[in-house]
Design a protein around this motif. Structure first.
Motif, mmCIF file in Angstrom:
data_model
loop_
_atom_site.group_PDB
_atom_site.id
_atom_site.type_symbol
_atom_site.label_atom_id
_atom_site.label_comp_id
_atom_site.label_asym_id
_atom_site.label_seq_id
_atom_site.Cartn_x
_atom_site.Cartn_y
_atom_site.Cartn_z
ATOM 1 N N LYS A 31 10.185 9.838 -17.267
ATOM 2 C CA LYS A 31 11.326 9.753 -16.358
ATOM 3 C C LYS A 31 12.250 10.956 -16.523
ATOM 4 O O LYS A 31 12.893 11.407 -15.570
ATOM 5 N N TRP A 32 12.349 11.476 -17.726
ATOM 6 C CA TRP A 32 13.207 12.633 -17.990
ATOM 7 C C TRP A 32 12.647 13.916 -17.385
ATOM 8 O O TRP A 32 13.383 14.841 -17.089
ATOM 9 N N SER A 33 11.326 13.976 -17.220
ATOM 10 C CA SER A 33 10.676 15.203 -16.743
ATOM 11 C C SER A 33 10.667 15.272 -15.220
ATOM 12 O O SER A 33 10.612 14.253 -14.531
ATOM 13 N N THR A 34 10.713 16.495 -14.709
ATOM 14 C CA THR A 34 10.618 16.727 -13.261
ATOM 15 C C THR A 34 9.291 17.371 -12.885
ATOM 16 O O THR A 34 9.051 17.647 -11.708
ATOM 17 N N ALA A 35 8.427 17.605 -13.865
ATOM 18 C CA ALA A 35 7.128 18.225 -13.603
ATOM 19 C C ALA A 35 6.192 17.202 -12.963
ATOM 20 O O ALA A 35 6.385 15.993 -13.099
ATOM 21 N N PRO A 36 5.152 17.666 -12.251
ATOM 22 C CA PRO A 36 4.165 16.737 -11.678
ATOM 23 C C PRO A 36 3.524 15.889 -12.777
ATOM 24 O O PRO A 36 3.287 16.375 -13.891
ATOM 25 N N ASP A 90 2.197 8.750 -12.612
ATOM 26 C CA ASP A 90 2.663 9.020 -11.253
ATOM 27 C C ASP A 90 3.391 7.805 -10.675
ATOM 28 O O ASP A 90 4.297 7.944 -9.847
ATOM 29 N N ARG A 93 7.178 7.643 -10.660
ATOM 30 C CA ARG A 93 7.941 8.412 -9.661
ATOM 31 C C ARG A 93 8.377 7.511 -8.511
ATOM 32 O O ARG A 93 9.274 7.872 -7.749
ATOM 33 N N TYR A 94 7.739 6.354 -8.381
ATOM 34 C CA TYR A 94 7.974 5.519 -7.201
ATOM 35 C C TYR A 94 8.579 4.152 -7.524
ATOM 36 O O TYR A 94 9.132 3.504 -6.633
ATOM 37 N N TYR A 211 7.770 26.422 -16.211
ATOM 38 C CA TYR A 211 8.627 25.279 -16.489
ATOM 39 C C TYR A 211 9.691 25.665 -17.521
ATOM 40 O O TYR A 211 9.418 26.446 -18.445
ATOM 41 N N ARG A 214 13.134 22.889 -21.596
ATOM 42 C CA ARG A 214 13.348 21.444 -21.703
ATOM 43 C C ARG A 214 12.074 20.677 -21.361
ATOM 44 O O ARG A 214 11.733 19.689 -22.023
ATOM 45 N N GLU A 215 11.342 21.138 -20.322
ATOM 46 C CA GLU A 215 10.102 20.464 -19.927
ATOM 47 C C GLU A 215 9.037 20.586 -21.009
ATOM 48 O O GLU A 215 8.335 19.617 -21.311
#
Length: 302
Positions: A31-36, A90, A93-94, A211, A214-215
Motif C-alpha cells: 500500500k505504501w508503494s506506488t510502483a506497479p 494487484d 490497488r482496487y 524509482y 523510497r521505493e
C-alpha cells in the motif's frame, strides 16, 4: 518417520507466529508503494535471491542431485507463487487490506481438498469444524469492505485468483520438501517466480528503473520481512507440519494486516472485526491441535 520426531528445539508455534506477523506486513508495504504490483513482486523476490546467494554454495551437492521431475515441479511451484504475488498484490490497488486478505481464507479449503486428492490426507471432524469457525471469523473481518461492483469487485476477484495460485504452490511444496531442503527449494521457487514476473513486466512494458530511493527501500523491506521471515519460514515448516495446517495459520494474516492497517494506514477497525479476530484465533488453535495429532507429513530433509 513421523514428523513429531525431529521437532526443532524452539516450539513450532514460535516460528508460526513469526511467519504470520511477517506476512501481515506485506499488504502494508504494498500500500505504501506506488510502483506497479508486478514490479514490486519481481524486485521483492530478486532481492531475496541476492540475500540468499552467498549461502548457495553450501548446497551445491544437493542441487547436483536434483532430477528433472523435481526441477519441473519446483518450476511449477515457483510459477504459481509468482502468479499469487501478481494477482494478490494487484488486488490491493482496487480493494481494502481487510477485504483482500479475508479472501485468502479460502486457501486452507483449497489445500485441504488438494491434499486429499494428491496425498490421501484426511482430517478430523473437529478440525473441519475449527476450520469453519476460523474462516467465518476471517470473512467477518473483511465483510464490511466487500463490494460487488466496480474496482473493489475487481480487486476481490484478483485476490481470489491469487489464493488459488498460492494453494497450488503450497501443495507442490509439501511434496517437494520430502527430499529437498528448505533453502534450495525456497531459492529456486523464488527465482522461478521472479522470472515469471520479469517476463510479464517485459510484455507490460513496465519500467525497471527510475524509482525513487523510497521505493527501493520498500522492495527491500518486502524481501526481508514477509518473504524471508514469512514465506521462507513457512517453506521450512513444511518439514514439521502439513500444508493444510500452515495454510490455516495464514488465516491470521487478515487480523494482523487489519490491525496494522489501522495503525499505519488509518483504515478503520470495527468492534465486529475485533470479535471476528478472536473467533478466528480460536478456530485456528482448535484446528492445529486436532489436525496435527494425526500422522504428519513424511519429510526427511531440513
Amino acid at each position: 518417520m513421523n514428523t513429531t520426531m525431529n521437532k526443532p528445539k524452539v516450539p513450532v508455534s514460535v516460528f508460526l507466529f513469526i511467519g504470520i506477523i511477517a506476512i501481515s506486513f506485506s499488504s502494508i508495504f504494498i500500500k505504501w508503494s506506488t510502483a506497479p504490483a508486478a514490479v514490486i513482486a519481481m524486485y521483492r523476490l530478486l532481492m531475496t535471491n541476492v540475500l540468499m546467494l552467498p549461502f548457495l554454495w553450501r548446497y551445491m551437492p544437493e542441487i547436483a542431485r536434483i532430477g528433472i521431475k523435481d526441477w519441473l515441479r519446483t518450476a511449477v511451484s515457483g510459477i504459481a507463487l509468482g502468479l499469487h504475488f501478481l494477482f494478490w498484490m494487484d488486488s490491493l490497488r482496487y480493494t481494502t487490506v481487510a477485504s483482500s486478505t479475508a479472501i485468502l481464507t479460502l486457501e486452507p479449503i483449497l489445500v485441504l481438498v488438494g491434499g486429499f486428492i494428491m496425498f490421501g490426507q484426511r482430517t478430523t471432524r473437529t478440525a473441519l469444524f475449527a476450520m469453519i469457525i476460523a474462516i467465518v471469523g476471517a470473512v467477518c473481518i473483511g465483510w464490511g469492505d466487500f463490494r460487488f461492483s466496480g474496482d473493489a469487485l475487481k480487486g476481490d476477484v484478483l485476490s481470489l485468483v491469487g489464493t488459488i495460485a498460492v494453494a497450488v504452490h503450497m501443495l507442490l511444496g509439501q511434496s517437494i520438501r520430502k527430499h529437498m531442503s528448505a533453502f534450495v527449494y525456497s531459492f529456486f521457487v523464488f527465482l522461478f517466480a521472479a522470472a515469471v514476473l520479469f517476463v510479464y513486466n517485459l510484455f507490460a512494458q513496465a519500467a525497471f528503473s527510475g524509482y525513487p530511493l523510497r521505493e527501493w527501500g520498500i522492495f527491500f523491506l518486502l524481501a526481508i520481512v514477509p518473504t524471508v521471515f514469512g514465506h521462507y519460514v513457512f517453506n521450512w515448516l513444511l518439514k514439521y507440519m502439513k500444508a493444510t495446517s500452515i495454510s490455516m495459520t495464514v488465516l491470521g494474516e487478515p487480523l494482523g494486516a487489519t490491525l496494522l492497517a489501522y495503525v499505519l494506514l488509518g483504515e478503520t477497525v470495527t468492534l465486529l472485526q475485533l470479535w471476528a479476530g478472536c473467533l478466528l484465533l480460536v478456530g485456528v488453535g482448535l484446528f492445529l491441535r486436532s489436525n496435527e495429532k494425526e500422522t504428519g507429513v513424511q519429510h526427511e530433509v531440513p
